[in-house]
Design a protein around this motif. Structure first.
Motif, PDB file in Angstrom:
ATOM      1  N   ASN A  36       0.854  -1.182   0.000  1.00 38.26           N
ATOM      2  CA  ASN A  36       0.000   0.000   0.000  1.00 38.26           C
ATOM      3  C   ASN A  36       0.890   1.232   0.000  1.00 38.26           C
ATOM      4  O   ASN A  36       2.097   1.133   0.237  1.00 38.26           O
ATOM      5  CB  ASN A  36      -0.967   0.006   1.185  1.00 38.26           C
ATOM      6  CG  ASN A  36      -0.259  -0.184   2.517  1.00 38.26           C
ATOM      7  OD1 ASN A  36       0.961  -0.071   2.618  1.00 38.26           O
ATOM      8  ND2 ASN A  36      -1.024  -0.479   3.559  1.00 38.26           N
ATOM      9  N   SER A  37       0.322   2.385  -0.278  1.00 42.31           N
ATOM     10  CA  SER A  37       1.165   3.569  -0.402  1.00 42.31           C
ATOM     11  C   SER A  37       0.354   4.835  -0.191  1.00 42.31           C
ATOM     12  O   SER A  37      -0.871   4.844  -0.291  1.00 42.31           O
ATOM     13  CB  SER A  37       1.815   3.617  -1.791  1.00 42.31           C
ATOM     14  OG  SER A  37       0.822   3.684  -2.800  1.00 42.31           O
ATOM     15  N   GLY A  63       1.995   2.518   9.346  1.00 47.37           N
ATOM     16  CA  GLY A  63       0.740   2.560   8.631  1.00 47.37           C
ATOM     17  C   GLY A  63       0.778   1.928   7.255  1.00 47.37           C
ATOM     18  O   GLY A  63      -0.247   1.871   6.573  1.00 47.37           O
ATOM     19  N   TYR A  64       1.937   1.411   6.863  1.00 47.44           N
ATOM     20  CA  TYR A  64       2.081   0.807   5.542  1.00 47.44           C
ATOM     21  C   TYR A  64       2.628  -0.598   5.679  1.00 47.44           C
ATOM     22  O   TYR A  64       3.153  -0.986   6.732  1.00 47.44           O
ATOM     23  CB  TYR A  64       2.956   1.692   4.652  1.00 47.44           C
ATOM     24  CG  TYR A  64       2.335   3.051   4.508  1.00 47.44           C
ATOM     25  CD1 TYR A  64       1.354   3.273   3.551  1.00 47.44           C
ATOM     26  CD2 TYR A  64       2.660   4.075   5.394  1.00 47.44           C
ATOM     27  CE1 TYR A  64       0.725   4.503   3.458  1.00 47.44           C
ATOM     28  CE2 TYR A  64       2.029   5.300   5.304  1.00 47.44           C
ATOM     29  CZ  TYR A  64       1.065   5.517   4.340  1.00 47.44           C
ATOM     30  OH  TYR A  64       0.428   6.723   4.274  1.00 47.44           O
ATOM     31  N   SER A  65       2.504  -1.390   4.621  1.00 51.44           N
ATOM     32  CA  SER A  65       2.885  -2.793   4.728  1.00 51.44           C
ATOM     33  C   SER A  65       3.200  -3.362   3.357  1.00 51.44           C
ATOM     34  O   SER A  65       2.818  -2.801   2.323  1.00 51.44           O
ATOM     35  CB  SER A  65       1.750  -3.601   5.381  1.00 51.44           C
ATOM     36  OG  SER A  65       0.552  -3.467   4.630  1.00 51.44           O
ATOM     37  N   ILE A  66       3.878  -4.504   3.348  1.00 55.08           N
ATOM     38  CA  ILE A  66       4.115  -5.273   2.131  1.00 55.08           C
ATOM     39  C   ILE A  66       3.640  -6.700   2.385  1.00 55.08           C
ATOM     40  O   ILE A  66       3.614  -7.163   3.530  1.00 55.08           O
ATOM     41  CB  ILE A  66       5.597  -5.257   1.702  1.00 55.08           C
ATOM     42  CG1 ILE A  66       6.489  -5.903   2.772  1.00 55.08           C
ATOM     43  CG2 ILE A  66       6.058  -3.848   1.392  1.00 55.08           C
ATOM     44  CD1 ILE A  66       7.945  -6.066   2.336  1.00 55.08           C
ATOM     45  N   THR A 122      -6.918 -13.372   0.040  1.00 51.49           N
ATOM     46  CA  THR A 122      -6.487 -12.597  -1.126  1.00 51.49           C
ATOM     47  C   THR A 122      -5.372 -11.647  -0.724  1.00 51.49           C
ATOM     48  O   THR A 122      -5.514 -10.882   0.233  1.00 51.49           O
ATOM     49  CB  THR A 122      -7.662 -11.781  -1.705  1.00 51.49           C
ATOM     50  OG1 THR A 122      -8.714 -12.680  -2.078  1.00 51.49           O
ATOM     51  CG2 THR A 122      -7.217 -10.983  -2.918  1.00 51.49           C
ATOM     52  N   VAL A 123      -4.271 -11.722  -1.442  1.00 50.27           N
ATOM     53  CA  VAL A 123      -3.112 -10.870  -1.154  1.00 50.27           C
ATOM     54  C   VAL A 123      -3.079  -9.733  -2.153  1.00 50.27           C
ATOM     55  O   VAL A 123      -2.953  -9.959  -3.364  1.00 50.27           O
ATOM     56  CB  VAL A 123      -1.801 -11.670  -1.218  1.00 50.27           C
ATOM     57  CG1 VAL A 123      -0.608 -10.764  -0.912  1.00 50.27           C
ATOM     58  CG2 VAL A 123      -1.841 -12.843  -0.242  1.00 50.27           C
ATOM     59  N   ALA A 124      -3.217  -8.506  -1.661  1.00 48.19           N
ATOM     60  CA  ALA A 124      -3.194  -7.336  -2.541  1.00 48.19           C
ATOM     61  C   ALA A 124      -2.920  -6.092  -1.714  1.00 48.19           C
ATOM     62  O   ALA A 124      -3.339  -5.999  -0.557  1.00 48.19           O
ATOM     63  CB  ALA A 124      -4.525  -7.181  -3.285  1.00 48.19           C
ATOM     64  N   SER A 125      -2.200  -5.158  -2.295  1.00 50.51           N
ATOM     65  CA  SER A 125      -1.938  -3.854  -1.670  1.00 50.51           C
ATOM     66  C   SER A 125      -1.389  -3.981  -0.254  1.00 50.51           C
ATOM     67  O   SER A 125      -1.768  -3.237   0.654  1.00 50.51           O
ATOM     68  CB  SER A 125      -3.221  -3.016  -1.663  1.00 50.51           C
ATOM     69  OG  SER A 125      -3.693  -2.813  -2.976  1.00 50.51           O
ATOM     70  N   GLY A 126      -0.492  -4.931  -0.047  1.00 49.05           N
ATOM     71  CA  GLY A 126       0.177  -5.064   1.242  1.00 49.05           C
ATOM     72  C   GLY A 126      -0.654  -5.684   2.335  1.00 49.05           C
ATOM     73  O   GLY A 126      -0.249  -5.657   3.507  1.00 49.05           O
ATOM     74  N   THR A 127      -1.809  -6.259   2.004  1.00 45.36           N
ATOM     75  CA  THR A 127      -2.670  -6.862   3.013  1.00 45.36           C
ATOM     76  C   THR A 127      -3.089  -8.269   2.582  1.00 45.36           C
ATOM     77  O   THR A 127      -2.980  -8.641   1.412  1.00 45.36           O
ATOM     78  CB  THR A 127      -3.938  -6.024   3.256  1.00 45.36           C
ATOM     79  OG1 THR A 127      -4.687  -5.951   2.038  1.00 45.36           O
ATOM     80  CG2 THR A 127      -3.572  -4.621   3.706  1.00 45.36           C
ATOM     81  N   VAL A 128      -3.583  -9.042   3.555  1.00 39.47           N
ATOM     82  CA  VAL A 128      -4.141 -10.368   3.293  1.00 39.47           C
ATOM     83  C   VAL A 128      -5.574 -10.343   3.805  1.00 39.47           C
ATOM     84  O   VAL A 128      -5.819 -10.181   5.002  1.00 39.47           O
ATOM     85  CB  VAL A 128      -3.342 -11.481   3.986  1.00 39.47           C
ATOM     86  CG1 VAL A 128      -3.927 -12.852   3.640  1.00 39.47           C
ATOM     87  CG2 VAL A 128      -1.870 -11.418   3.587  1.00 39.47           C
ATOM     88  N   SER A 145       1.185 -17.212   2.652  1.00 42.12           N
ATOM     89  CA  SER A 145       1.587 -15.847   2.320  1.00 42.12           C
ATOM     90  C   SER A 145       2.250 -15.197   3.526  1.00 42.12           C
ATOM     91  O   SER A 145       2.106 -15.651   4.666  1.00 42.12           O
ATOM     92  CB  SER A 145       0.392 -15.014   1.860  1.00 42.12           C
ATOM     93  OG  SER A 145      -0.604 -14.945   2.866  1.00 42.12           O
ATOM     94  N   ILE A 146       2.973 -14.121   3.278  1.00 44.07           N
ATOM     95  CA  ILE A 146       3.708 -13.395   4.314  1.00 44.07           C
ATOM     96  C   ILE A 146       3.366 -11.916   4.228  1.00 44.07           C
ATOM     97  O   ILE A 146       3.207 -11.374   3.134  1.00 44.07           O
ATOM     98  CB  ILE A 146       5.236 -13.630   4.162  1.00 44.07           C
ATOM     99  CG1 ILE A 146       6.016 -12.876   5.243  1.00 44.07           C
ATOM    100  CG2 ILE A 146       5.722 -13.247   2.773  1.00 44.07           C
ATOM    101  CD1 ILE A 146       7.512 -13.210   5.233  1.00 44.07           C
ATOM    102  N   ARG A 147       3.243 -11.277   5.399  1.00 43.15           N
ATOM    103  CA  ARG A 147       2.961  -9.843   5.451  1.00 43.15           C
ATOM    104  C   ARG A 147       3.901  -9.195   6.464  1.00 43.15           C
ATOM    105  O   ARG A 147       4.170  -9.754   7.538  1.00 43.15           O
ATOM    106  CB  ARG A 147       1.507  -9.594   5.863  1.00 43.15           C
ATOM    107  CG  ARG A 147       1.126  -8.104   5.941  1.00 43.15           C
ATOM    108  CD  ARG A 147      -0.358  -7.940   6.209  1.00 43.15           C
ATOM    109  NE  ARG A 147      -0.771  -6.553   6.180  1.00 43.15           N
ATOM    110  CZ  ARG A 147      -0.977  -5.804   7.279  1.00 43.15           C
ATOM    111  NH1 ARG A 147      -0.822  -6.334   8.487  1.00 43.15           N
ATOM    112  NH2 ARG A 147      -1.353  -4.549   7.152  1.00 43.15           N
ATOM    113  N   VAL A 148       4.393  -7.993   6.134  1.00 46.37           N
ATOM    114  CA  VAL A 148       5.308  -7.249   6.998  1.00 46.37           C
ATOM    115  C   VAL A 148       4.740  -5.843   7.177  1.00 46.37           C
ATOM    116  O   VAL A 148       4.454  -5.146   6.200  1.00 46.37           O
ATOM    117  CB  VAL A 148       6.721  -7.173   6.382  1.00 46.37           C
ATOM    118  CG1 VAL A 148       7.669  -6.442   7.321  1.00 46.37           C
ATOM    119  CG2 VAL A 148       7.252  -8.569   6.063  1.00 46.37           C
TER     120      VAL A 148
END
Length: 214
Positions: A52-53, A82-85, A122-128, A168-171
């Protein structure tokens, strides 16, 4: 004794070793940058990862060629508060398997890094969205330029939510500024069956008794 050791050797050889799971751009060397340079979302963000951005495309997430201590290679990834990948991996969650994620992270003062592993969704825009959270780890550093080593593990059962779904992985981060991270390595190891563990334990006990008698 010789036959017992041979049987144990065969049983031990049957235990599958840890199999690596591919994470695209796991050490954030893409794109290759010059010393001191960095990217952010308006410049492509973090290749291989969704993110996300901010609408303005300011310095929110990206790749940084930094002098941080304990980095692997030249570059690290970074995320502002506030942001993530996030990234969907080419692996489905297996039953009776131990997953081990090793990574490195560093922080500015008061910042925490959150690393999560999901199944499905669903993985999109830095979120799951809609997935099953399998494991999570939040770490807070001392506020310096040293990347410390961390590990996140979980073991699946014979049944349960998430099995057969894509991993999936999220940071992401919490705090007031940013966190940096590097070198995500993920392995999967089948859990040994009780019969195999019992055989190996018997061999160890037999060897110990013979040493005491000697």
């Amino acid at each position: 004794m010789r036959h017992l050791l041979l049987a144990c050797f065969v049983a031990g050889a049957g235990l599958a070793s840890a199999a690596p799971i591919n994470i695209v751009n796991h050490s954030f060397e893409d794109p290759a940058l010059g010393s001191g340079s960095f990217t952010y979302s308006a410049q492509g963000g973090v290749p291989g990862w969704t993110f996300n951005s901010r609408p303005s495309g300011s310095q929110d997430i990206g790749v940084w060629y930094t002098g941080a201590v304990n980095k692997v290679g030249n570059q690290i990834g970074f995320v502002y508060t506030g942001y993530s990948i996030a990234q969907a991996l080419s692996h489905v969650v297996l039953p009776e398997t131990t997953y081990t994620l090793d990574y490195r992270a560093g922080y500015t003062a008061g910042q925490s890094l959150i690393v999560e592993l999901f199944a499905g969704g669903t993985v999109a825009s830095g979120t799951v969205t809609g997935g099953t959270l399998l494991a999570t780890k939040t770490t807070t550093g001392p506020g310096n330029t040293v990347l410390d080593a961390y590990q996140l593990t979980f073991t699946t059962g014979a049944s349960g939510a998430g099995l057969g779904e894509t991993l999936s992985i999220r940071v992401s981060t919490t705090g007031s500024t940013y966190a940096g991270f590097d070198h995500f390595l993920l392995d999967a190891s089948p859990v040994p069956e009780p019969a195999t563990l019992g055989l190996l334990g018997l061999a160890a006990a037999t060897v110990a008794r013979r040493k005491r008698k000697a």
